[in-house]
Design a protein around this motif. Structure first.
Motif, PDB file in Angstrom:
ATOM      1  N   LEU A  25      11.607   8.358  34.236  1.00  9.47           N
ATOM      2  CA  LEU A  25      12.981   8.586  34.669  1.00  9.47           C
ATOM      3  C   LEU A  25      13.066   9.772  35.620  1.00  9.47           C
ATOM      4  O   LEU A  25      13.683   9.692  36.691  1.00  9.47           O
ATOM      5  CB  LEU A  25      13.856   8.829  33.443  1.00  9.47           C
ATOM      6  CG  LEU A  25      15.316   9.216  33.707  1.00  9.47           C
ATOM      7  CD1 LEU A  25      16.066   8.055  34.343  1.00  9.47           C
ATOM      8  CD2 LEU A  25      15.991   9.649  32.415  1.00  9.47           C
ATOM      9  N   ALA A  26      12.429  10.876  35.251  1.00 13.78           N
ATOM     10  CA  ALA A  26      12.501  12.074  36.081  1.00 13.78           C
ATOM     11  C   ALA A  26      11.757  11.889  37.397  1.00 13.78           C
ATOM     12  O   ALA A  26      12.246  12.303  38.461  1.00 13.78           O
ATOM     13  CB  ALA A  26      11.928  13.266  35.314  1.00 13.78           C
ATOM     14  N   LYS A  27      10.587  11.275  37.353  1.00 21.31           N
ATOM     15  CA  LYS A  27       9.831  11.048  38.590  1.00 21.31           C
ATOM     16  C   LYS A  27      10.530  10.042  39.491  1.00 21.31           C
ATOM     17  O   LYS A  27      10.462  10.120  40.726  1.00 21.31           O
ATOM     18  CB  LYS A  27       8.414  10.570  38.244  1.00 21.31           C
ATOM     19  CG  LYS A  27       7.501  11.671  37.738  1.00 21.31           C
ATOM     20  CD  LYS A  27       7.260  12.711  38.814  1.00 21.31           C
ATOM     21  CE  LYS A  27       6.204  13.723  38.421  1.00 21.31           C
ATOM     22  NZ  LYS A  27       5.943  14.704  39.487  1.00 21.31           N
ATOM     23  N   GLY A  28      11.202   9.058  38.888  1.00 21.03           N
ATOM     24  CA  GLY A  28      11.964   8.098  39.680  1.00 21.03           C
ATOM     25  C   GLY A  28      13.111   8.764  40.416  1.00 21.03           C
ATOM     26  O   GLY A  28      13.475   8.353  41.532  1.00 21.03           O
ATOM     27  N   ALA A  29      13.679   9.804  39.822  1.00 20.63           N
ATOM     28  CA  ALA A  29      14.758  10.527  40.484  1.00 20.63           C
ATOM     29  C   ALA A  29      14.266  11.171  41.786  1.00 20.63           C
ATOM     30  O   ALA A  29      14.987  11.197  42.786  1.00 20.63           O
ATOM     31  CB  ALA A  29      15.326  11.591  39.553  1.00 20.63           C
ATOM     32  N   LEU A  30      13.042  11.690  41.773  1.00 25.11           N
ATOM     33  CA  LEU A  30      12.496  12.294  42.992  1.00 25.11           C
ATOM     34  C   LEU A  30      12.325  11.251  44.089  1.00 25.11           C
ATOM     35  O   LEU A  30      12.660  11.500  45.252  1.00 25.11           O
ATOM     36  CB  LEU A  30      11.156  12.966  42.695  1.00 25.11           C
ATOM     37  CG  LEU A  30      11.163  14.113  41.700  1.00 25.11           C
ATOM     38  CD1 LEU A  30       9.771  14.719  41.581  1.00 25.11           C
ATOM     39  CD2 LEU A  30      12.180  15.176  42.084  1.00 25.11           C
ATOM     40  N   ALA A  31      11.787  10.094  43.727  1.00 26.58           N
ATOM     41  CA  ALA A  31      11.623   9.036  44.714  1.00 26.58           C
ATOM     42  C   ALA A  31      12.974   8.628  45.294  1.00 26.58           C
ATOM     43  O   ALA A  31      13.120   8.437  46.514  1.00 26.58           O
ATOM     44  CB  ALA A  31      10.925   7.830  44.076  1.00 26.58           C
ATOM     45  N   SER A  32      13.987   8.495  44.429  1.00 26.39           N
ATOM     46  CA  SER A  32      15.306   8.071  44.884  1.00 26.39           C
ATOM     47  C   SER A  32      15.967   9.117  45.780  1.00 26.39           C
ATOM     48  O   SER A  32      16.757   8.765  46.660  1.00 26.39           O
ATOM     49  CB  SER A  32      16.211   7.794  43.676  1.00 26.39           C
ATOM     50  OG  SER A  32      15.740   6.682  42.944  1.00 26.39           O
ATOM     51  N   ALA A  33      15.662  10.384  45.556  1.00 23.74           N
ATOM     52  CA  ALA A  33      16.300  11.450  46.332  1.00 23.74           C
ATOM     53  C   ALA A  33      15.611  11.722  47.658  1.00 23.74           C
ATOM     54  O   ALA A  33      16.155  12.450  48.500  1.00 23.74           O
ATOM     55  CB  ALA A  33      16.329  12.736  45.510  1.00 23.74           C
ATOM     56  N   THR A  34      14.438  11.145  47.872  1.00 24.70           N
ATOM     57  CA  THR A  34      13.632  11.506  49.042  1.00 24.70           C
ATOM     58  C   THR A  34      14.371  11.309  50.356  1.00 24.70           C
ATOM     59  O   THR A  34      14.407  12.206  51.214  1.00 24.70           O
ATOM     60  CB  THR A  34      12.320  10.708  49.052  1.00 24.70           C
ATOM     61  OG1 THR A  34      11.573  11.028  47.878  1.00 24.70           O
ATOM     62  CG2 THR A  34      11.480  11.030  50.273  1.00 24.70           C
ATOM     63  N   ARG A  35      14.969  10.149  50.560  1.00 20.83           N
ATOM     64  CA  ARG A  35      15.641   9.894  51.840  1.00 20.83           C
ATOM     65  C   ARG A  35      16.857  10.798  52.016  1.00 20.83           C
ATOM     66  O   ARG A  35      17.113  11.300  53.124  1.00 20.83           O
ATOM     67  CB  ARG A  35      16.033   8.425  51.953  1.00 20.83           C
ATOM     68  CG  ARG A  35      16.541   8.055  53.340  1.00 20.83           C
ATOM     69  CD  ARG A  35      16.674   6.564  53.502  1.00 20.83           C
ATOM     70  NE  ARG A  35      15.387   5.882  53.494  1.00 20.83           N
ATOM     71  CZ  ARG A  35      14.604   5.747  54.562  1.00 20.83           C
ATOM     72  NH1 ARG A  35      14.966   6.272  55.723  1.00 20.83           N
ATOM     73  NH2 ARG A  35      13.462   5.098  54.471  1.00 20.83           N
ATOM     74  N   SER A  36      17.609  11.030  50.958  1.00 17.39           N
ATOM     75  CA  SER A  36      18.774  11.916  51.066  1.00 17.39           C
ATOM     76  C   SER A  36      18.352  13.340  51.419  1.00 17.39           C
ATOM     77  O   SER A  36      18.989  14.006  52.242  1.00 17.39           O
ATOM     78  CB  SER A  36      19.552  11.912  49.752  1.00 17.39           C
ATOM     79  OG  SER A  36      20.076  10.627  49.476  1.00 17.39           O
ATOM     80  N   LEU A  37      17.273  13.809  50.806  1.00 20.38           N
ATOM     81  CA  LEU A  37      16.779  15.145  51.118  1.00 20.38           C
ATOM     82  C   LEU A  37      16.265  15.213  52.556  1.00 20.38           C
ATOM     83  O   LEU A  37      16.478  16.211  53.259  1.00 20.38           O
ATOM     84  CB  LEU A  37      15.674  15.542  50.148  1.00 20.38           C
ATOM     85  CG  LEU A  37      16.101  15.768  48.698  1.00 20.38           C
ATOM     86  CD1 LEU A  37      14.879  15.994  47.818  1.00 20.38           C
ATOM     87  CD2 LEU A  37      17.069  16.941  48.582  1.00 20.38           C
ATOM     88  N   ALA A  38      15.582  14.158  52.998  1.00 23.58           N
ATOM     89  CA  ALA A  38      15.068  14.138  54.368  1.00 23.58           C
ATOM     90  C   ALA A  38      16.207  14.224  55.375  1.00 23.58           C
ATOM     91  O   ALA A  38      16.113  14.947  56.380  1.00 23.58           O
ATOM     92  CB  ALA A  38      14.253  12.866  54.596  1.00 23.58           C
ATOM     93  N   THR A  39      17.296  13.521  55.108  1.00 26.29           N
ATOM     94  CA  THR A  39      18.450  13.579  55.996  1.00 26.29           C
ATOM     95  C   THR A  39      19.084  14.970  55.958  1.00 26.29           C
ATOM     96  O   THR A  39      19.466  15.525  56.992  1.00 26.29           O
ATOM     97  CB  THR A  39      19.485  12.519  55.592  1.00 26.29           C
ATOM     98  OG1 THR A  39      18.876  11.232  55.638  1.00 26.29           O
ATOM     99  CG2 THR A  39      20.683  12.536  56.521  1.00 26.29           C
ATOM    100  N   SER A  40      19.169  15.554  54.772  1.00 23.35           N
ATOM    101  CA  SER A  40      19.773  16.874  54.615  1.00 23.35           C
ATOM    102  C   SER A  40      19.012  17.949  55.374  1.00 23.35           C
ATOM    103  O   SER A  40      19.613  18.889  55.909  1.00 23.35           O
ATOM    104  CB  SER A  40      19.828  17.254  53.130  1.00 23.35           C
ATOM    105  OG  SER A  40      20.642  16.370  52.399  1.00 23.35           O
ATOM    106  N   LEU A  41      17.681  17.835  55.436  1.00 22.15           N
ATOM    107  CA  LEU A  41      16.859  18.883  56.029  1.00 22.15           C
ATOM    108  C   LEU A  41      16.413  18.582  57.455  1.00 22.15           C
ATOM    109  O   LEU A  41      15.721  19.399  58.068  1.00 22.15           O
ATOM    110  CB  LEU A  41      15.634  19.161  55.148  1.00 22.15           C
ATOM    111  CG  LEU A  41      15.887  20.148  54.001  1.00 22.15           C
ATOM    112  CD1 LEU A  41      16.710  19.512  52.897  1.00 22.15           C
ATOM    113  CD2 LEU A  41      14.605  20.690  53.442  1.00 22.15           C
ATOM    114  N   ALA A  42      16.813  17.435  57.992  1.00 14.36           N
ATOM    115  CA  ALA A  42      16.366  17.066  59.339  1.00 14.36           C
ATOM    116  C   ALA A  42      16.807  18.089  60.378  1.00 14.36           C
ATOM    117  O   ALA A  42      16.075  18.383  61.326  1.00 14.36           O
ATOM    118  CB  ALA A  42      16.892  15.682  59.700  1.00 14.36           C
ATOM    119  N   GLY A  43      17.993  18.646  60.218  1.00 14.66           N
ATOM    120  CA  GLY A  43      18.484  19.619  61.179  1.00 14.66           C
ATOM    121  C   GLY A  43      17.695  20.908  61.200  1.00 14.66           C
ATOM    122  O   GLY A  43      17.790  21.682  62.161  1.00 14.66           O
ATOM    123  N   LEU A  44      16.919  21.147  60.147  1.00 13.03           N
ATOM    124  CA  LEU A  44      16.057  22.341  60.094  1.00 13.03           C
ATOM    125  C   LEU A  44      14.637  22.025  60.558  1.00 13.03           C
ATOM    126  O   LEU A  44      13.746  22.867  60.425  1.00 13.03           O
ATOM    127  CB  LEU A  44      16.013  22.888  58.660  1.00 13.03           C
ATOM    128  CG  LEU A  44      17.340  23.380  58.076  1.00 13.03           C
ATOM    129  CD1 LEU A  44      17.158  23.775  56.617  1.00 13.03           C
ATOM    130  CD2 LEU A  44      17.878  24.554  58.883  1.00 13.03           C
TER     131      LEU A  44
END
Length: 283
Positions: free
Chosen positions: A196-215
């Motif tokens: 469950l916890a590791k699946g959360a990281l996989a699911s968050a990957t694209r959202s985090l990538a979008t959040s940090l793209a500007g940096l």
């Protein structure tokens, strides 16, 4: 926008030290038999300065035990990869189940490496203390969530804040998280809390990538598949080996090679991806 020119012939020649001048934090790098150690050695061999995070009490409570030579033996092995016994390879402890620890660890690592952190490899995880659905309880779920997911999000948050303080679009920003086999084959029915916890990281990957793209920071997640980190032997070990087309387990340096490459400039156009590096493993 004008088209980018083709790379020059000179730029196509591979730099043997593509991470020279970059600083990296690798969490969960406390044993010479682990993935974190292999990743740190690869990053160092590519020229990076490295800070190794460890939590010795966790390893000491596991069947494989803590590293006999302690954290300094792990750091010495990373320095060896650099070919310099005096090279800048730092290490320090943190219990990442503590909500304040991730930000403190990131700040400590950045200070130790000269004030800037470029590469974050969130490799740590809670081992054991898990089971099938019927064995779950709230404490088990909370423990895995705190270490395997929450601490990673807090590390990423602290990292993003540190990068935001740098000049705009400072190059070399990389985050690599670790997921598992919860989304493949039959999943991980014997490790529900961990999955469950590791699946959360996989699911968050694209959202985090979008959040940090500007940096100018890329974010990717690696599933290393079953890796021989000294936690299984005997008939069970051989049974898992038979599930690989190559007839062998993954070794720590197998995912480490991918992770080190993702940290280089060659991988600057790869972000938001969950990448399997498991040698064709057949569940």
């Amino acid at each position: 926008m004008p088209r980018m020119p083709s790379p020059s012939a000179e730029s196509l020649r591979r730099d043997p030290l593509p991470l020279r001048g970059r600083n990296a934090l690798v969490t969960g790098a406390s044993r010479t038999g682990g993935i974190g150690y292999a990743v740190a050695r690869r990053l160092a061999a590519y020229g990076a300065s490295v800070y190794l995070h460890h939590h010795v009490p966790h390893d000491a409570a596991q069947p494989w035990g803590a590293e006999p030579g302690g954290p300094e033996a792990v750091a010495a092995g990373v320095r060896e990869a650099l070919g310099d016994p005096e090279a800048l390879v730092c290490h320090g402890p943190a219990d990442l189940s503590d909500a304040d620890a991730p930000a403190e660890l990131l700040a400590t690592a950045a200070d130790a490496l000269g004030g800037r952190l470029d590469i974050l490899v969130a490799n740590h995880a809670l081992s054991g203390f898990d089971g099938p659905l019927d064995a779950l309880d709230a404490a088990m779920l909370d423990a895995h969530w705190a270490v395997d997911a929450r601490s990673v999000m807090l590390l990423v948050q602290a990292y993003a804040r540190s990068r935001a303080a740098l000049p705009a679009r400072t190059p070399g920003g990389r985050i690599i998280m670790m997921t598992s086999g919860q989304d493949s084959g039959g999943g991980m029915p014997g490790e529900i809390a961990y999955a469950l916890a590791k699946g959360a990281l996989a699911s968050a990957t694209r959202s985090l990538a979008t959040s940090l793209a500007g940096l100018a920071v890329t974010v990717n997640c690696v599933n290393p598949g079953p890796v021989d980190t000294d936690y299984l032997d005997g008939e069970a070990y051989e049974a898992v080996a038979a599930m690989f087309p190559a007839g062998r387990w993954g070794m720590p340096d197998d995912p480490a090679r991918l992770i080190a490459w993702l940290a280089t400039d060659e991988a600057e156009w790869i972000t938001g991806q969950v990448i399997d590096s498991e040698g064709g493993f057949r569940r």
